[in-house]
Design a protein around this motif. Structure first.
Motif, PDB file in Angstrom:
ATOM      1  N   GLU A 121     216.858  11.614  61.659  1.00 50.84           N
ATOM      2  CA  GLU A 121     215.464  11.579  61.204  1.00 50.84           C
ATOM      3  C   GLU A 121     215.039  10.170  60.819  1.00 50.84           C
ATOM      4  O   GLU A 121     213.966   9.693  61.237  1.00 50.84           O
ATOM      5  CB  GLU A 121     215.287  12.517  60.008  1.00 50.84           C
ATOM      6  CG  GLU A 121     213.889  12.469  59.413  1.00 50.84           C
ATOM      7  CD  GLU A 121     213.785  13.220  58.077  1.00 50.84           C
ATOM      8  OE1 GLU A 121     212.784  13.011  57.371  1.00 50.84           O
ATOM      9  OE2 GLU A 121     214.702  14.002  57.750  1.00 50.84           O
ATOM     10  N   LYS A 129     212.128   8.046  62.876  1.00 54.36           N
ATOM     11  CA  LYS A 129     210.896   7.626  62.199  1.00 54.36           C
ATOM     12  C   LYS A 129     210.667   6.129  62.372  1.00 54.36           C
ATOM     13  O   LYS A 129     209.535   5.686  62.591  1.00 54.36           O
ATOM     14  CB  LYS A 129     210.955   8.009  60.715  1.00 54.36           C
ATOM     15  CG  LYS A 129     210.703   9.488  60.468  1.00 54.36           C
ATOM     16  CD  LYS A 129     210.742   9.834  58.999  1.00 54.36           C
ATOM     17  CE  LYS A 129     210.366  11.310  58.775  1.00 54.36           C
ATOM     18  NZ  LYS A 129     210.459  11.697  57.343  1.00 54.36           N
ATOM     19  N   TYR A 156     210.672  16.073  65.916  1.00 56.78           N
ATOM     20  CA  TYR A 156     210.272  17.439  65.573  1.00 56.78           C
ATOM     21  C   TYR A 156     211.499  18.340  65.476  1.00 56.78           C
ATOM     22  O   TYR A 156     211.668  19.093  64.501  1.00 56.78           O
ATOM     23  CB  TYR A 156     209.297  17.978  66.625  1.00 56.78           C
ATOM     24  CG  TYR A 156     208.923  19.427  66.418  1.00 56.78           C
ATOM     25  CD1 TYR A 156     207.867  19.783  65.580  1.00 56.78           C
ATOM     26  CD2 TYR A 156     209.628  20.447  67.055  1.00 56.78           C
ATOM     27  CE1 TYR A 156     207.529  21.122  65.378  1.00 56.78           C
ATOM     28  CE2 TYR A 156     209.300  21.786  66.860  1.00 56.78           C
ATOM     29  CZ  TYR A 156     208.249  22.112  66.022  1.00 56.78           C
ATOM     30  OH  TYR A 156     207.933  23.437  65.819  1.00 56.78           O
ATOM     31  N   LEU A 190     213.606  17.540  62.376  1.00 59.03           N
ATOM     32  CA  LEU A 190     213.021  18.056  61.139  1.00 59.03           C
ATOM     33  C   LEU A 190     213.194  19.572  61.036  1.00 59.03           C
ATOM     34  O   LEU A 190     213.521  20.100  59.953  1.00 59.03           O
ATOM     35  CB  LEU A 190     211.538  17.694  61.074  1.00 59.03           C
ATOM     36  CG  LEU A 190     211.220  16.202  60.900  1.00 59.03           C
ATOM     37  CD1 LEU A 190     209.732  15.948  61.123  1.00 59.03           C
ATOM     38  CD2 LEU A 190     211.641  15.714  59.516  1.00 59.03           C
ATOM     39  N   LYS A 196     212.474  21.472  57.570  1.00 64.14           N
ATOM     40  CA  LYS A 196     211.310  20.734  57.082  1.00 64.14           C
ATOM     41  C   LYS A 196     210.116  21.113  57.966  1.00 64.14           C
ATOM     42  O   LYS A 196     209.525  20.281  58.669  1.00 64.14           O
ATOM     43  CB  LYS A 196     211.576  19.227  57.121  1.00 64.14           C
ATOM     44  CG  LYS A 196     212.710  18.779  56.199  1.00 64.14           C
ATOM     45  CD  LYS A 196     212.914  17.265  56.260  1.00 64.14           C
ATOM     46  CE  LYS A 196     214.007  16.803  55.311  1.00 64.14           C
ATOM     47  NZ  LYS A 196     214.211  15.325  55.373  1.00 64.14           N
ATOM     48  N   GLU A 208     206.994  22.142  57.440  1.00 65.02           N
ATOM     49  CA  GLU A 208     205.647  21.609  57.190  1.00 65.02           C
ATOM     50  C   GLU A 208     205.511  20.197  57.742  1.00 65.02           C
ATOM     51  O   GLU A 208     204.509  19.858  58.383  1.00 65.02           O
ATOM     52  CB  GLU A 208     205.359  21.625  55.690  1.00 65.02           C
ATOM     53  CG  GLU A 208     203.944  21.196  55.345  1.00 65.02           C
ATOM     54  CD  GLU A 208     203.648  21.292  53.847  1.00 65.02           C
ATOM     55  OE1 GLU A 208     202.653  20.696  53.409  1.00 65.02           O
ATOM     56  OE2 GLU A 208     204.422  21.968  53.131  1.00 65.02           O
ATOM     57  N   GLU A 209     206.521  19.372  57.506  1.00 64.17           N
ATOM     58  CA  GLU A 209     206.479  17.998  58.009  1.00 64.17           C
ATOM     59  C   GLU A 209     206.528  17.980  59.535  1.00 64.17           C
ATOM     60  O   GLU A 209     205.842  17.181  60.183  1.00 64.17           O
ATOM     61  CB  GLU A 209     207.650  17.194  57.438  1.00 64.17           C
ATOM     62  CG  GLU A 209     207.602  15.717  57.792  1.00 64.17           C
ATOM     63  CD  GLU A 209     208.718  14.913  57.145  1.00 64.17           C
ATOM     64  OE1 GLU A 209     208.843  13.722  57.498  1.00 64.17           O
ATOM     65  OE2 GLU A 209     209.460  15.459  56.302  1.00 64.17           O
ATOM     66  N   LYS A 242     203.148  18.833  61.034  1.00 62.82           N
ATOM     67  CA  LYS A 242     202.193  17.733  60.930  1.00 62.82           C
ATOM     68  C   LYS A 242     202.312  16.784  62.124  1.00 62.82           C
ATOM     69  O   LYS A 242     201.320  16.205  62.575  1.00 62.82           O
ATOM     70  CB  LYS A 242     202.406  16.964  59.622  1.00 62.82           C
ATOM     71  CG  LYS A 242     201.867  17.665  58.391  1.00 62.82           C
ATOM     72  CD  LYS A 242     202.076  16.813  57.144  1.00 62.82           C
ATOM     73  CE  LYS A 242     201.530  17.508  55.900  1.00 62.82           C
ATOM     74  NZ  LYS A 242     201.759  16.708  54.669  1.00 62.82           N
TER      75      LYS A 242
END
Length: 342
Positions: free
Chosen positions: A183, A187, A208, A211, A216, A218-219, A222
């Motif tokens: 991750e 990023k 994606y 995560l 994770k 929700e993140e 997004k």
């Protein structure tokens, strides 16, 4: 020894040397059929190719050998290793890159390519070590275009060395199940080295998945807000020519908002977003059906995993593993997941 005997021996030696020098040189490289063992214990061998495809790859290898023999530079070493890798002899490619690093120990590019082939050979710890070193050595905050060995539809390279180092670095951690480390790397990659849409969708896809593996959700969701249904996949000759001309003439780079190579990743993201039916990911007009199955099939398996259907996920993973593209990242990831699910 009698003089006449010496003369006869000398004459025989001359004849032998002449005959040997007139023997035809080997024109094609003999592949090592067996390459490695899969994460599930299967032997992985060189895939079958058509005679025409094999000839083209061997011709490229012979040219790389000629260039290397004339000038064993860093770049010619890289191309020699890459040409072996395109023939799927990853063991030989690693050998070439390793020899190159003896001569060019600060070459982040050699580490980048050797790390890639360690991934192909399922040696993930070695890949992580190589990419860690490549990242330490590479120039930061810049992008160095990396030439393609297998040109895309535009015949213009879209990736850069910095991208490829971080992309494969994150992948090596992902394949090991080290999602937190992956991750962080993805990023940084997304924020700094994705300078066109192809790189953006590929990185977004792996981030994606990374995560989601850490729950994770929700993140992860997004991220999907940046994936638009109107993103365009270039297909027709006219579209490709227009974009190629725009790039070559240094006009506005429309290709930054249009997808050339990574339509499989784009489709996966649309599926995660609920804007593309799961079944549509198995519909492809790609010439390499096995590669598309590995890439898109792995995405479908993930979708079922995220939705709590591990039995269906296993079924799809088995379909991927029945394919032949065992060096594809989707295939390798399918192996890793299947091993975890056993």
């Amino acid at each position: 020894m009698h003089k006449s005997t010496l003369k006869a021996l000398a004459l025989s030696l001359i004849i032998c040397l002449t005959a040997c020098s007139n023997e035809p040189k080997e024109t094609h490289y003999e592949l090592k059929e067996f390459q490695t063992i899969s994460l599930l214990g299967d032997s992985l061998k060189i895939p079958q190719r058509s005679e025409a495809a094999l000839k083209a790859l061997n011709d490229n290898l012979e040219q790389a050998k000629t260039n290397f023999e004339a000038d064993p530079s860093e770049m010619n070493t890289i191309w020699l290793g890459r040409r072996y890798a395109y023939l799927s002899d990853y063991q030989k490619a690693v050998e070439v890159f390793t020899d190159g690093l003896q001569k060019f120990p600060e070459s982040y590019k050699l580490y980048r390519h050797r790390g890639h082939r360690y991934i192909s050979l399922r040696e993930f710890d070695k890949a992580v070590a190589d990419y860690k070193k490549a990242y330490e050595l590479m120039p930061k905050g810049v992008v160095e275009i990396e030439p393609d060995g297998a040109p895309n539809k535009l015949n213009i390279p879209l990736s850069n060395t910095q991208f490829n180092i971080l992309y494969h670095y994150g992948l090596a951690h992902y394949l090991k199940g080290e999602f937190e480390q992956a991750e962080e790397i993805y990023k940084e990659l997304l924020n700094n080295y994705c300078d066109n849409l192809d790189l953006f969708v590929a990185t977004t896809d792996w981030l994606y998945m990374t995560l989601m593996r850490q729950e994770k959700k929700e993140e992860a969701e997004k991220l999907l807000n940046n994936i638009l249904t109107e993103m365009k996949v270039l297909e027709t000759a006219k579209e490709l020519t227009e974009v190629a001309n725009a790039i070559m003439l240094d006009k506005i780079l429309d290709y930054k908002t249009e997808i050339v190579e990574n339509d499989s990743y784009y489709k996966r993201l649309l599926m995660y977003k609920g804007e593309l039916a799961v079944e549509e990911l198995f519909e492809t007009d790609n010439d390499d059906v096995a590669l598309s199955l590995a890439t898109q099939g792995y995405g479908v398996a993930n979708w079922y995993l995220y939705n709590g259907d591990s039995d269906k996920a296993k079924e799809i993973l088995e379909k991927v593993l029945d394919g032949t593209s065992w060096a594809a990242f989707g295939y390798i990831a399918a192996e890793a997941d299947m091993k975890r699910l056993q």
